[in-house]
Write a protein that holds these residues in place. Sequence first.
Motif, PDB file in Angstrom:
ATOM      1  N   THR A   5       0.832  -1.202   0.000  1.00  0.00           N
ATOM      2  CA  THR A   5       0.000   0.000   0.000  1.00  0.00           C
ATOM      3  C   THR A   5       0.866   1.253   0.000  1.00  0.00           C
ATOM      4  OG1 THR A   5      -1.745  -1.153   1.225  1.00  0.00           O
ATOM      5  CG2 THR A   5      -1.795   1.262   1.238  1.00  0.00           C
ATOM      6  N   PHE A  33      -2.442  -2.461  -5.249  1.00  0.00           N
ATOM      7  CA  PHE A  33      -3.072  -1.484  -4.363  1.00  0.00           C
ATOM      8  C   PHE A  33      -3.329  -0.141  -5.051  1.00  0.00           C
ATOM      9  CE2 PHE A  33      -0.851  -4.579  -1.780  1.00  0.00           C
ATOM     10  CZ  PHE A  33      -1.868  -4.977  -0.911  1.00  0.00           C
ATOM     11  N   LEU A  36      -6.806   0.945  -4.331  1.00  0.00           N
ATOM     12  CA  LEU A  36      -6.925   1.509  -2.987  1.00  0.00           C
ATOM     13  C   LEU A  36      -6.498   2.966  -2.979  1.00  0.00           C
ATOM     14  CD1 LEU A  36      -7.390   1.328   0.060  1.00  0.00           C
ATOM     15  CD2 LEU A  36      -5.077   0.367   0.284  1.00  0.00           C
ATOM     16  N   VAL A 188      -8.500  -7.012  -3.979  1.00  0.00           N
ATOM     17  CA  VAL A 188      -8.509  -5.743  -3.245  1.00  0.00           C
ATOM     18  C   VAL A 188      -9.684  -4.882  -3.709  1.00  0.00           C
ATOM     19  CG1 VAL A 188      -7.266  -3.580  -2.856  1.00  0.00           C
ATOM     20  CG2 VAL A 188      -6.023  -5.755  -2.818  1.00  0.00           C
ATOM     21  N   LEU A 192     -12.983  -3.464  -1.538  1.00  0.00           N
ATOM     22  CA  LEU A 192     -13.289  -2.033  -1.419  1.00  0.00           C
ATOM     23  C   LEU A 192     -14.673  -1.708  -1.971  1.00  0.00           C
ATOM     24  CD1 LEU A 192      -9.845  -0.568  -2.552  1.00  0.00           C
ATOM     25  CD2 LEU A 192     -10.772  -0.557  -0.226  1.00  0.00           C
TER      26      LEU A 192
END
Length: 259
Positions: A5, A33, A36, A188, A192
Amino acid sequence: MFYGTLFALSFLWRLPLRVYPQSERDFQKGIPFFPLAGFLEGLFLFLTTQLLFSRISEVLLSIVLVVVLLHIRGIFHLDGLGDTFDALSYRGNLDPKEDKEKRLAIMKDSTIGVAGVLAISLAIIGKVSLFNEILKKGAFYVFILPYFFSRLFLVYWLYRGKPAKEEGLGYLMISLTNLKIFTYAMIVSAFLLGIFLMLTKFDMRDLFWILISNAVILWYFKRYCEKRFSGLTGDNLGALVILSELITLSYLGVLWQKP
């Protein structure tokens, strides 16, 4: 996961996180990531809106949101957008190989042309206008979607695209995005998106049309770039990110009806 991250945020943001990939392996850990990072960008815009909505006008707040976004990520993707459209504006001389090399050289040039300035200006004006339309609807949580989806599609094009040349940032990212990295990114992203849908009850039909519109328009633009450059460059990928954001913002600002 934690360092992945941080690697993603250090690469995509200009904030002084002071954590940088030391090798290609470290850089690769950050790619899953990317969605993210986009999710968090949208979250920053949401929180900024919550803080300032009752204090300043919608138009001024729209400009503030663009400034906040630029402060987080800098001109990273806008630069790619400008360089891409500068290169695409070159009409060529009917020699495919020579035209490709000329377009790649234009993208490398540190100066910006009229087409690049126009593309960047329209992107910023478009974002301010569409932010304003979304603010009128009073559903600030949707600011998360354009930035989440733009990075989600970025990972997809990294996995499915081919590099225009065997050097540069575009080549590095595409070469490092294998099936394993792409699968991690989808996991991921699913997590989310599940959180977003659970907290907001966003209509799945609207989500479907956002995905379809992104997929169709971005696929066409990607193919167009691959035809002109014989593949994708880092600048092309930046342009795809900006275009994806504008597609989702356009749907939310113009077509979406708040429940």
